[in-house]
Motif scaffolding. Structure first.
Motif, mmCIF file in Angstrom:
data_model
loop_
_atom_site.group_PDB
_atom_site.id
_atom_site.type_symbol
_atom_site.label_atom_id
_atom_site.label_comp_id
_atom_site.label_asym_id
_atom_site.label_seq_id
_atom_site.Cartn_x
_atom_site.Cartn_y
_atom_site.Cartn_z
ATOM 1 N N GLY A 41 0.807 -1.213 0.000
ATOM 2 C CA GLY A 41 0.000 0.000 0.000
ATOM 3 C C GLY A 41 0.842 1.265 0.000
ATOM 4 N N LEU A 42 1.985 1.234 0.696
ATOM 5 C CA LEU A 42 2.869 2.396 0.724
ATOM 6 C C LEU A 42 3.471 2.658 -0.651
ATOM 7 N N ASP A 43 3.772 1.602 -1.372
ATOM 8 C CA ASP A 43 4.296 1.747 -2.730
ATOM 9 C C ASP A 43 3.271 2.435 -3.629
ATOM 10 N N LEU A 44 2.019 1.994 -3.557
ATOM 11 C CA LEU A 44 0.962 2.615 -4.349
ATOM 12 C C LEU A 44 0.725 4.067 -3.929
ATOM 13 N N LEU A 45 0.805 4.323 -2.636
ATOM 14 C CA LEU A 45 0.580 5.678 -2.132
ATOM 15 C C LEU A 45 1.639 6.652 -2.649
ATOM 16 N N PHE A 46 2.898 6.246 -2.620
ATOM 17 C CA PHE A 46 3.963 7.136 -3.074
ATOM 18 C C PHE A 46 3.874 7.390 -4.580
ATOM 19 N N ALA A 47 3.521 6.352 -5.349
ATOM 20 C CA ALA A 47 3.365 6.549 -6.793
ATOM 21 C C ALA A 47 2.217 7.510 -7.091
ATOM 22 N N SER A 48 1.103 7.365 -6.381
ATOM 23 C CA SER A 48 -0.033 8.278 -6.576
ATOM 24 C C SER A 48 0.331 9.699 -6.145
ATOM 25 N N PHE A 49 1.083 9.815 -5.071
ATOM 26 C CA PHE A 49 1.484 11.133 -4.581
ATOM 27 C C PHE A 49 2.359 11.859 -5.598
ATOM 28 N N MET A 50 3.279 11.151 -6.237
ATOM 29 C CA MET A 50 4.146 11.789 -7.215
ATOM 30 C C MET A 50 3.363 12.207 -8.460
ATOM 31 N N LEU A 51 2.379 11.412 -8.863
ATOM 32 C CA LEU A 51 1.528 11.832 -9.977
ATOM 33 C C LEU A 51 0.785 13.114 -9.639
ATOM 34 N N ASP A 52 0.291 13.206 -8.422
ATOM 35 C CA ASP A 52 -0.411 14.408 -8.002
ATOM 36 C C ASP A 52 0.530 15.612 -7.986
ATOM 37 N N ARG A 53 1.769 15.412 -7.533
ATOM 38 C CA ARG A 53 2.727 16.511 -7.514
ATOM 39 C C ARG A 53 3.065 16.989 -8.921
ATOM 40 N N ILE A 54 3.145 16.059 -9.874
ATOM 41 C CA ILE A 54 3.409 16.440 -11.265
ATOM 42 C C ILE A 54 2.278 17.312 -11.802
ATOM 43 N N MET A 55 1.028 16.910 -11.546
ATOM 44 C CA MET A 55 -0.110 17.690 -12.025
ATOM 45 C C MET A 55 -0.147 19.076 -11.391
#
Length: 212
Positions: A134-148
């Motif tokens: 779950g932490l792996d998925l959370l960090f990947a989603s967080f970086m996508l949000d930061r890019i946007m």
């Protein structure tokens, strides 16, 4: 003084070229990483040994197939979101390159975290393995949000100078004045036609058909 004024457009053009990085290189690299990650996921699926009851052997491996489906859905969602972002992006800079690399780093860890969760789904390490996944998925989603969010503050990187206001949902009662005036004119025109239609019907004698 004239030489300095002549060199200023050239320097600004050089700064622009060095500030922007090729967007097609980043898109191709990201697509390749997503494709490789999905390929590694399917390679982790176990193949049952030769047995008389193959169906039962496949059913016993349901945790592996379930984890594959879940990870495939998440990776597909990451890829669709990243494709939507790059569709609106005309240029890239060093910040977007680095943030995309960090996002791809966590995406590339998904085959490992998925396999770890499947092997330790039952036992003393089950909670830790699920937490890591779950932490792996959370960090990947967080970086996508930061890019946007970063691109929303950099309209010069977007296609045709798209700004954050173009994608921000508008509140009711705070529309653009020209849009409101256009709707008001359309309503006045519709009311005028309705009054003309009513007056023509009232002027038509009884028993005589009105105008078509």
């Amino acid at each position: 003084m004239a030489s300095r004024s002549d060199d200023s457009p050239k320097r600004s053009g050089e700064n622009r070229l060095t500030a922007f990085l090729p967007a097609d290189r980043l898109r191709a690299f990201a697509d390749g990483v997503f494709a490789i990650v999905i390929t590694l996921l399917v390679l982790e699926l176990p193949v049952p040994e030769a047995t008389d009851d193959l169906l039962w052997a496949l059913l016993e491996a349901w945790p592996d197939f379930l984890a594959y489906v879940i990870s495939f859905v998440f990776i597909g969602g990451f890829w669709i979101t990243h494709s939507s972002i790059t569709r609106l992006t005309e240029h890239e800079d060093g910040v977007t390159f680095r943030m995309t690399l960090v996002m791809l780093f966590f995406v590339s860890l998904l085959p490992f975290s998925t396999s770890l969760m499947v092997k330790h789904l039952v036992g003393p390490g089950s909670r830790l393995s699920v937490f890591i996944y779950g932490l792996d998925l959370l960090f990947a989603s967080f970086m996508l949000d930061r890019i946007m969010r970063y691109l929303a503050r950099r309209p010069e990187l977007l296609v045709d100078g798209l700004a954050v206001d173009d994608h921000r949902p508008r509140k009711i009662g705070r529309e653009a004045p020209e849009r409101v005036s256009g709707r008001r004119d359309a309503l006045h025109e519709a009311g005028r036609r309705c009054r003309i239609s009513r007056s023509s019907r009232a002027a038509t004698p009884a028993g005589r058909p009105g105008p078509p």
